[in-house]
Design a protein around this motif. Sequence first.
Motif, PDB file in Angstrom:
ATOM      1  N   PRO A   1       0.818  -1.216   0.000  1.00 57.82           N
ATOM      2  CA  PRO A   1       0.000   0.000   0.000  1.00 57.82           C
ATOM      3  C   PRO A   1       0.852   1.266   0.000  1.00 57.82           C
TER       4      PRO A   1
ATOM      5  N   GLY B   1     -10.617  -4.642   4.572  1.00 63.00           N
ATOM      6  CA  GLY B   1     -10.441  -3.531   3.660  1.00 63.00           C
ATOM      7  C   GLY B   1      -9.648  -2.388   4.259  1.00 63.00           C
ATOM      8  N   THR B   2     -10.163  -1.169   4.097  1.00 63.91           N
ATOM      9  CA  THR B   2      -9.450   0.011   4.578  1.00 63.91           C
ATOM     10  C   THR B   2      -9.326   0.019   6.101  1.00 63.91           C
ATOM     11  N   ASP B   3     -10.291  -0.578   6.800  1.00 62.06           N
ATOM     12  CA  ASP B   3     -10.201  -0.643   8.265  1.00 62.06           C
ATOM     13  C   ASP B   3      -9.024  -1.514   8.708  1.00 62.06           C
ATOM     14  N   LYS B   4      -8.815  -2.613   7.991  1.00 62.53           N
ATOM     15  CA  LYS B   4      -7.681  -3.479   8.319  1.00 62.53           C
ATOM     16  C   LYS B   4      -6.364  -2.759   8.049  1.00 62.53           C
ATOM     17  N   PHE B   5      -6.276  -2.116   6.893  1.00 59.58           N
ATOM     18  CA  PHE B   5      -5.065  -1.379   6.564  1.00 59.58           C
ATOM     19  C   PHE B   5      -4.790  -0.292   7.595  1.00 59.58           C
ATOM     20  N   LYS B   6      -5.838   0.426   8.022  1.00 64.94           N
ATOM     21  CA  LYS B   6      -5.666   1.479   9.019  1.00 64.94           C
ATOM     22  C   LYS B   6      -5.144   0.916  10.334  1.00 64.94           C
TER      23      LYS B   6
ATOM     24  N   GLU C   1       1.408  -8.532   5.493  1.00 64.63           N
ATOM     25  CA  GLU C   1       0.609  -7.315   5.363  1.00 64.63           C
ATOM     26  C   GLU C   1       1.082  -6.230   6.330  1.00 64.63           C
TER      27      GLU C   1
ATOM     28  N   SER D   1       2.945  -2.607   5.430  1.00 70.80           N
ATOM     29  CA  SER D   1       2.399  -1.355   5.940  1.00 70.80           C
ATOM     30  C   SER D   1       3.411  -0.584   6.779  1.00 70.80           C
TER      31      SER D   1
END
Length: 221
Positions: free
Chosen positions: A15, A98-103, A126, A130
Amino acid sequence: FHQPVAIIPNGINIPNLPEKKRKKLRTLLFLGRIHPVKGLDLLLHAWKEVQALFPEWQLIVAGSDDDYYGKSGYLNKMCDLSARLDLQRIYFVGELNGTDKFKAYLDADLFILPSYSENFGVTVAEALASGTPVIATHGTPWKELESKKAGWWVNNDIDSLALCLKTALNYSRSDLSLMGYRGREWMKNEFSWQQIAKKMLKTYKWLFDKNQPTPEWVKID
């Protein structure tokens, strides 16, 4: 079977990273299925050993206990264990996607996967992608965390986890960020979809033309 075997790892997305926001409480993140194989019980006992030493740290537990047959009930067992151990600054936040996991990866200062057994452990990759350093156990295939200076790889027991946490949670934000940077570069170079695609293409070219040199990831009996 004596056919050649090509060992090519899972690919992961790398990302784009916004600047990490510095928060008052630093975060140790567990993210995965709430299942006995993940070693969350070990982590809770280890957190009991270190929580008073590091009041500026919190433990976030993200994930559900859904399995192939529905709810397993293991999440309730872990919540009960947390209560019995009188754990402080621990939060069970449910499943993130999704974006919550990435955050969650991005907001964490350190990621931990204390599994008893993993054939890969995609959450490790992952988290590293990040920019977050990782603690993983010998039940996972992430020995290179230490040689890449991107985290720790320790035994699957409470004492080893607690000892590692006493070391890791004492690291400065900048030191952990540097480890996370190394891990992200590692993921780019070895696990990005671009690198995996190159390996797949080279493998197929070799299959169609045996005059091509054998790729180093192809094992021949």
